[in-house]
Design a protein around this motif. Structure first.
Motif, PDB file in Angstrom:
ATOM      1  N   VAL A 116       0.837  -1.208   0.000  1.00  0.00           N
ATOM      2  CA  VAL A 116       0.000   0.000   0.000  1.00  0.00           C
ATOM      3  C   VAL A 116       0.872   1.258   0.000  1.00  0.00           C
ATOM      4  CG1 VAL A 116      -1.691   1.315   1.311  1.00  0.00           C
ATOM      5  CG2 VAL A 116      -1.913  -1.155   1.114  1.00  0.00           C
ATOM      6  N   GLY A 117       1.913   1.255   0.815  1.00  0.00           N
ATOM      7  CA  GLY A 117       2.777   2.435   0.905  1.00  0.00           C
ATOM      8  C   GLY A 117       3.439   2.748  -0.427  1.00  0.00           C
ATOM      9  N   THR A 118       4.015   1.705  -1.059  1.00  0.00           N
ATOM     10  CA  THR A 118       4.690   1.931  -2.335  1.00  0.00           C
ATOM     11  C   THR A 118       3.703   2.333  -3.415  1.00  0.00           C
ATOM     12  OG1 THR A 118       6.127   0.134  -1.644  1.00  0.00           O
ATOM     13  CG2 THR A 118       6.448   0.980  -3.846  1.00  0.00           C
ATOM     14  N   ALA A 119       2.506   1.755  -3.371  1.00  0.00           N
ATOM     15  CA  ALA A 119       1.493   2.130  -4.348  1.00  0.00           C
ATOM     16  C   ALA A 119       1.170   3.619  -4.227  1.00  0.00           C
ATOM     17  CB  ALA A 119       0.224   1.296  -4.162  1.00  0.00           C
ATOM     18  N   MET A 120       1.088   4.102  -2.994  1.00  0.00           N
ATOM     19  CA  MET A 120       0.819   5.533  -2.799  1.00  0.00           C
ATOM     20  C   MET A 120       1.980   6.366  -3.333  1.00  0.00           C
ATOM     21  SD  MET A 120      -1.209   5.930   0.826  1.00  0.00           S
ATOM     22  CE  MET A 120      -0.125   5.015   1.902  1.00  0.00           C
ATOM     23  N   LEU A 121       3.210   5.860  -3.117  1.00  0.00           N
ATOM     24  CA  LEU A 121       4.386   6.587  -3.611  1.00  0.00           C
ATOM     25  C   LEU A 121       4.374   6.675  -5.137  1.00  0.00           C
ATOM     26  CD1 LEU A 121       7.150   7.893  -3.095  1.00  0.00           C
ATOM     27  CD2 LEU A 121       8.161   5.617  -3.124  1.00  0.00           C
ATOM     28  N   VAL A 122       4.069   5.547  -5.798  1.00  0.00           N
ATOM     29  CA  VAL A 122       4.039   5.530  -7.260  1.00  0.00           C
ATOM     30  C   VAL A 122       2.945   6.458  -7.786  1.00  0.00           C
ATOM     31  CG1 VAL A 122       3.601   4.102  -9.295  1.00  0.00           C
ATOM     32  CG2 VAL A 122       5.026   3.228  -7.452  1.00  0.00           C
ATOM     33  N   ALA A 123       1.782   6.428  -7.128  1.00  0.00           N
ATOM     34  CA  ALA A 123       0.693   7.308  -7.549  1.00  0.00           C
ATOM     35  C   ALA A 123       1.114   8.768  -7.422  1.00  0.00           C
ATOM     36  CB  ALA A 123      -0.560   7.042  -6.709  1.00  0.00           C
ATOM     37  N   ALA A 124       1.771   9.098  -6.306  1.00  0.00           N
ATOM     38  CA  ALA A 124       2.225  10.479  -6.093  1.00  0.00           C
ATOM     39  C   ALA A 124       3.250  10.874  -7.157  1.00  0.00           C
ATOM     40  CB  ALA A 124       2.822  10.623  -4.693  1.00  0.00           C
ATOM     41  N   LEU A 125       4.147   9.934  -7.463  1.00  0.00           N
ATOM     42  CA  LEU A 125       5.179  10.184  -8.477  1.00  0.00           C
ATOM     43  C   LEU A 125       4.539  10.525  -9.822  1.00  0.00           C
ATOM     44  CD1 LEU A 125       8.236   9.929  -8.067  1.00  0.00           C
ATOM     45  CD2 LEU A 125       8.124   7.661  -9.097  1.00  0.00           C
ATOM     46  N   ALA A 126       3.507   9.756 -10.201  1.00  0.00           N
ATOM     47  CA  ALA A 126       2.841   9.986 -11.487  1.00  0.00           C
ATOM     48  C   ALA A 126       2.148  11.346 -11.500  1.00  0.00           C
ATOM     49  CB  ALA A 126       1.822   8.874 -11.761  1.00  0.00           C
ATOM     50  N   ILE A 127       1.503  11.693 -10.401  1.00  0.00           N
ATOM     51  CA  ILE A 127       0.784  12.968 -10.356  1.00  0.00           C
ATOM     52  C   ILE A 127       1.768  14.135 -10.380  1.00  0.00           C
ATOM     53  CG2 ILE A 127      -0.701  14.415  -8.905  1.00  0.00           C
ATOM     54  CD1 ILE A 127      -2.112  11.797  -8.044  1.00  0.00           C
ATOM     55  N   VAL A 128       2.872  13.995  -9.646  1.00  0.00           N
ATOM     56  CA  VAL A 128       3.888  15.053  -9.653  1.00  0.00           C
ATOM     57  C   VAL A 128       4.467  15.226 -11.062  1.00  0.00           C
ATOM     58  CG1 VAL A 128       6.219  15.640  -8.875  1.00  0.00           C
ATOM     59  CG2 VAL A 128       4.515  14.885  -7.223  1.00  0.00           C
ATOM     60  N   ALA A 129       4.748  14.108 -11.732  1.00  0.00           N
ATOM     61  CA  ALA A 129       5.285  14.184 -13.094  1.00  0.00           C
ATOM     62  C   ALA A 129       4.302  14.878 -14.018  1.00  0.00           C
ATOM     63  CB  ALA A 129       5.608  12.781 -13.616  1.00  0.00           C
ATOM     64  N   GLU A 130       3.033  14.532 -13.877  1.00  0.00           N
ATOM     65  CA  GLU A 130       1.990  15.149 -14.703  1.00  0.00           C
ATOM     66  C   GLU A 130       1.982  16.669 -14.520  1.00  0.00           C
ATOM     67  OE1 GLU A 130      -0.458  13.953 -16.767  1.00  0.00           O
ATOM     68  OE2 GLU A 130      -1.681  15.770 -16.840  1.00  0.00           O
ATOM     69  N   ILE A 131       2.044  17.105 -13.260  1.00  0.00           N
ATOM     70  CA  ILE A 131       2.002  18.548 -12.970  1.00  0.00           C
ATOM     71  C   ILE A 131       3.265  19.236 -13.488  1.00  0.00           C
ATOM     72  CG2 ILE A 131       2.023  20.238 -11.098  1.00  0.00           C
ATOM     73  CD1 ILE A 131       0.258  18.219  -9.518  1.00  0.00           C
ATOM     74  N   LEU A 132       4.413  18.578 -13.242  1.00  0.00           N
ATOM     75  CA  LEU A 132       5.702  19.132 -13.657  1.00  0.00           C
ATOM     76  C   LEU A 132       5.768  19.310 -15.167  1.00  0.00           C
ATOM     77  CD1 LEU A 132       8.040  19.626 -11.621  1.00  0.00           C
ATOM     78  CD2 LEU A 132       9.169  17.639 -12.632  1.00  0.00           C
ATOM     79  N   PHE A 133       5.360  18.263 -15.888  1.00  0.00           N
ATOM     80  CA  PHE A 133       5.465  18.327 -17.344  1.00  0.00           C
ATOM     81  C   PHE A 133       4.382  19.222 -17.945  1.00  0.00           C
ATOM     82  CE2 PHE A 133       8.537  15.139 -16.755  1.00  0.00           C
ATOM     83  CZ  PHE A 133       9.344  15.186 -17.869  1.00  0.00           C
ATOM     84  N   ALA A 134       3.273  19.399 -17.236  1.00  0.00           N
ATOM     85  CA  ALA A 134       2.270  20.363 -17.699  1.00  0.00           C
ATOM     86  C   ALA A 134       2.863  21.767 -17.624  1.00  0.00           C
ATOM     87  CB  ALA A 134       1.002  20.267 -16.861  1.00  0.00           C
ATOM     88  N   ALA A 135       3.612  22.042 -16.545  1.00  0.00           N
ATOM     89  CA  ALA A 135       4.259  23.347 -16.394  1.00  0.00           C
ATOM     90  C   ALA A 135       5.320  23.533 -17.476  1.00  0.00           C
ATOM     91  CB  ALA A 135       4.873  23.464 -15.009  1.00  0.00           C
ATOM     92  N   LEU A 136       6.075  22.451 -17.723  1.00  0.00           N
ATOM     93  CA  LEU A 136       7.121  22.495 -18.752  1.00  0.00           C
ATOM     94  C   LEU A 136       6.511  22.754 -20.120  1.00  0.00           C
ATOM     95  CD1 LEU A 136      10.115  22.049 -18.284  1.00  0.00           C
ATOM     96  CD2 LEU A 136       9.846  19.710 -19.097  1.00  0.00           C
ATOM     97  N   GLN A 137       5.368  22.094 -20.350  1.00  0.00           N
ATOM     98  CA  GLN A 137       4.671  22.257 -21.628  1.00  0.00           C
ATOM     99  C   GLN A 137       4.275  23.720 -21.822  1.00  0.00           C
ATOM    100  OE1 GLN A 137       1.103  19.937 -21.863  1.00  0.00           O
ATOM    101  NE2 GLN A 137       0.850  20.282 -24.045  1.00  0.00           N
ATOM    102  N   ARG A 138       3.800  24.342 -20.734  1.00  0.00           N
ATOM    103  CA  ARG A 138       3.421  25.745 -20.826  1.00  0.00           C
ATOM    104  C   ARG A 138       4.649  26.602 -21.083  1.00  0.00           C
ATOM    105  NH1 ARG A 138      -0.147  25.316 -17.106  1.00  0.00           N
ATOM    106  NH2 ARG A 138       1.226  25.903 -15.407  1.00  0.00           N
ATOM    107  N   ALA A 139       5.771  26.212 -20.453  1.00  0.00           N
ATOM    108  CA  ALA A 139       6.977  27.026 -20.567  1.00  0.00           C
ATOM    109  C   ALA A 139       7.560  27.007 -21.979  1.00  0.00           C
ATOM    110  CB  ALA A 139       8.019  26.543 -19.556  1.00  0.00           C
TER     111      ALA A 139
END
Lengths: 258, 235
Positions: free
Chosen positions: A204-227
């Motif tokens: 469960v813990g690692t699953a939460m970590l992976v989910a967080a990683l994916a969401i952070v990447a999504e947000i980061l690359f959305a910002a990069l896309q805008r940039a």
């Protein structure tokens, strides 16, 4: 009353999962320490796989998309690659490569590169094709060569979509890298797949970590896309709906959950 | 990491003396012909997972879309929330749901349903948005109430967009359901991991997955053609 007990036990499992991420503990069978700082090598391997697969995918998909988009050949490839790519299960691809080529990091990276290529290729292709003919004609009229048109006109105008494809692929690849243990590579998927070693908290813990990683990447690359969007093309402020809200079309920009 | 080896015994047939295709771990048409029956139950379960998840996703997304159609400001928040659900890796979501809903079919369906919401929702909203104003005005002019206009004019005209969303959701779900074994929901993925080194096993389960996606896609297309006779272009 009973639902309160159920809720408490569910919350307990989740907080135990978080505890697993922050503090080492003995594995289920004993003898080995898992969780806490032992998660760093798994995270490192996970990101290494993601980085390599993305690098190779970009190196293949972007030039190919630019070339086919510029020359106008490849409508069929653009639509069929994204359609077929959607229904091929990631685990099938990973196991297919590891069973035919053997268990190794590079085979896993190879399989994941193939998964990462379609969204980037399709988006690059569509991005170049959507540049208005008038603009390309004007550039040609100014005396730009084919290569210059690609570099100075079509690529900058296609860049937002290219990065959209990269964003989709990064999230895909972060998700798919969890299948690493099936190819003999210990990524963050190991605690999820082998709960008998890491325990329920590990899963469960690692699953939460992976989910967080994916969401952070999504947000980061959305910002990069805008940039990377040329200032002239940048809308004043894009709402969440505009960013996520384009309807899915069968023959258009690929975007798949994993 | 220890791959599940237990089931290899049941799936491989080592009765023959000479080193068979199976013993050499090749691609074995004979073995596939003899054992194709073993794959029918997982295939059926895969189909069940897909159909139930897409139907559930459609019902929820449809209700949300009608709500957003009436209250426009809801579109943003709904797209945002379903978008986050869409981003969560399926393997992680199956695992996260385990403490809440336990091992089994239901957990698989919940996770798979959550991936369908975004695609179907935004296609229904877009389909309704793209209905020509003239058609809406004509309906109102004919004396239709808002409800009649929605069900008799707007939704029928939005069907192509809606079906496109359902098709994308269906093929995607077939691919994702291959990981539902993590949630104990079975399917072809379960069959794949019973022997992750045997090539014939991996190939046949994967091919069945892809064929299932193609078959469902064609079936939806056929239903659409039958349901929308006015869109058939005379050749």
């Amino acid at each position: 009353m009973t639902s309160a007990i159920v809720l408490a036990s569910v919350l307990g499992e989740f907080s135990d999962g978080l505890d697993f991420l922050f503090h080492e503990r003995e594995s289920v069978a004993g003898g080995v320490q898992v969780g806490g700082s032992t998660m760093w090598p798994l995270l490192g391997k996970h990101l290494e796989v993601v980085g390599l697969a993305m690098l190779f995918a970009i190196l293949v998909a972007v030039p190919l998309g630019l070339y086919l988009g510029h020359s106008g050949r490849g409508d069929f490839a653009a639509s069929s690659i994204s359609n077929v790519g959607r229904s091929v299960p990631a685990i099938a691809l990973v196991l297919f490569f590891s069973s035919y080529l053997g268990l190794s990091l590079i085979n896993l990276v190879f399989a994941m590169t193939l998964l990462a290529i379609p969204p980037i290729f399709t988006n690059t292709y569509v991005g170049v094709r959507q540049v208005e003919d008038d603009i390309v004609d004007a550039a040609r009229g100014m005396g730009l060569s084919g290569l210059q048109i690609v570099r100075k006109v079509q690529l900058p105008l296609a860049l937002p979509l290219v990065f959209g494809g990269v964003r989709t692929s990064v999230v895909n690849v972060i998700a798919t890298a969890t299948l690493g243990p099936f190819a003999g590579v210990l990524t963050l998927g190991d605690p999820i797949i082998n709960a008998s070693v890491y325990g329920e908290a590990g899963r469960v813990g690692t699953a939460m970590l992976v989910a967080a990683l994916a969401i952070v990447a999504e947000i980061l690359f959305a910002a990069l896309q805008r940039a990377v969007t040329p200032a002239a093309l940048r809308p004043p402020r894009r709402s969440l709906r505009e960013r996520l809200g384009a309807p899915a079309r069968l023959h258009q920009v690929a975007d798949t959950p994993t | 990491m220890s791959p599940p080896t237990l089931a290899q015994v049941t799936i491989r047939d080592r009765t023959s003396d000479e080193p068979s295709c199976v013993a050499q771990n090749g691609f074995c048409p004979d073995w596939i012909r003899d054992h194709i029956g073993d794959y029918m139950a997982p295939l059926l379960r895969h189909l069940e997972l897909t159909v139930v998840s897409v139907l559930a996703g459609f019902v929820i997304a449809f209700a949300l879309a009608l709500l957003a159609h009436r209250r426009r400001w809801l579109t943003g928040p709904i797209t945002g929330i379903t978008g986050v659900m869409y981003t969560i890796p399926s393997l992680a979501l199956f695992a996260i749901l385990l403490p809440i809903t336990g091992f089994g079919f239901v957990t698989g369906v919940i996770a798979l349903t959550s991936y369908n919401l975004l695609v179907i929702f935004r296609n229904i909203v877009a389909g309704l948005d793209n209905v020509p104003d003239a058609a809406k005005d004509a309906a109102t002019g004919m004396g239709m109430t808002d409800r009649q206009r929605l069900w008799q004019v707007e939704l029928p005209l939005a069907i192509p967009e809606i079906v496109a969303g359902v098709r994308v959701a269906t093929t995607t779900t077939v691919g994702l359901a291959a990981l539902a074994f993590i949630a104990g929901a079975g399917g072809l993925g379960q069959q794949i991991i019973t022997d992750i080194v045997f090539k014939s096993n991996i190939v046949i389960a994967s091919v069945l997955c892809i064929l299932l996606a193609a078959a469902l896609d064609l079936a939806i297309l056929a239903v659409q053609r039958a349901a929308l006779p006015w869109r058939r272009v005379p050749v």
